[in-house]
Write an enzyme that holds these catalytic residues in place. Structure first.
Site, mmCIF file in Angstrom:
data_model
loop_
_atom_site.group_PDB
_atom_site.id
_atom_site.type_symbol
_atom_site.label_atom_id
_atom_site.label_comp_id
_atom_site.label_asym_id
_atom_site.label_seq_id
_atom_site.Cartn_x
_atom_site.Cartn_y
_atom_site.Cartn_z
ATOM 1 N N HIS A 22 20.349 15.268 11.307
ATOM 2 C CA HIS A 22 18.968 15.275 11.808
ATOM 3 C C HIS A 22 18.923 15.627 13.300
ATOM 4 C CE1 HIS A 22 14.995 14.682 10.399
ATOM 5 N NE2 HIS A 22 14.803 13.416 10.705
ATOM 6 N N ASN A 70 10.175 10.621 14.727
ATOM 7 C CA ASN A 70 8.778 10.597 14.286
ATOM 8 C C ASN A 70 7.809 10.312 15.432
ATOM 9 O OD1 ASN A 70 9.513 7.956 14.615
ATOM 10 N ND2 ASN A 70 8.733 7.233 12.649
ATOM 11 N N ASP A 95 16.352 20.507 12.646
ATOM 12 C CA ASP A 95 17.144 20.647 11.428
ATOM 13 C C ASP A 95 16.244 21.129 10.294
ATOM 14 O OD1 ASP A 95 15.935 17.975 11.789
ATOM 15 O OD2 ASP A 95 16.791 17.532 9.825
ATOM 16 N N ASN A 116 9.164 15.026 9.989
ATOM 17 C CA ASN A 116 8.381 14.057 10.769
ATOM 18 C C ASN A 116 8.285 14.399 12.248
ATOM 19 O OD1 ASN A 116 7.708 12.486 8.560
ATOM 20 N ND2 ASN A 116 9.599 11.305 8.697
#
Length: 193
Positions: A22, A70, A95, A116
């Site tokens: 991520h 997020n 990503d 997100n």
């Protein structure tokens, strides 16, 4: 076409996330900073790690938000407001599950695709999604319910090397991006096997 003057990486802060898929966006911004012989340093007003880098003959803002993924929008909004940037001045590195490791793609605008970090940035920019993205392929685990553990997991050696190769190619195309030569940047990056 507005000029890209800021490159923002997406990821999660903290040592436990450093090597996770991520954080591929962070990896690219880290690599750009190293190549430009500059260091990302904590900058409270941008809620992240910030540096100004010289790439070719252009100054570029580099930012890795230190908020969680997020909540990336707060850092992006702080940077854009401080330097009076438009969404079109931003290149957001993130990503991408829909691309295999070793591939990366440029894209301008569009939805968040369930990402997100992108969702929060679009919201923080007043639902303007006209910023540029560089999508760094990390592959897909095959099942939707495995995605969270997959993106928060570490890639194997072969995947890691493939991702690093893609990041090198992203860097190689940056001079085109910064000149607004998107067709050249895409032709090169999108033809990498």
């Amino acid at each position: 076409m507005s000029q890209v003057t800021a490159i923002i990486g997406l990821g999660n802060p903290g040592a436990e996330y450093d090597a996770t898929r991520h954080n591929a966006g962070f990896w690219l911004v880290d690599a750009i900073a190293r190549s430009a012989h500059t260091e990302l340093r904590p900058e409270k007003k941008f809620l992240g790690l910030y540096a100004k880098a010289r790439i070719g003959d252009q100054d570029v803002h580099l930012l890795n938000p230190s908020t969680f993924m997020n909540r990336s929008g707060a850092a992006v909004a702080a940077l854009t407001q401080f330097f009076k940037l438009n969404p079109e001045n931003l290149l957001v590195a993130h990503d991408e599950l829909d691309l295999p490791p070793g591939q990366a793609r440029y894209k301008t605008g569009g939805g968040h695709g369930g990402h997100n970090g992108l969702r929060d940035i679009i919201s923080a920019l007043g639902n303007q999604n006209t910023f540029h993205r560089v999508r760094v392929g990390i592959g897909h685990p095959g099942e939707a319910r495995q995605v969270t553990n997959y993106v928060l997991g570490r890639p194997g050696k072969a995947d890691q090397e493939a991702i690093e190769h893609a990041l090198d190619e992203c860097q190689a195309t940056l001079p085109f991006v910064l000149k607004g030569e998107w067709a050249k940047a895409m032709n090169r990056l999108h033809s990498v096997k």
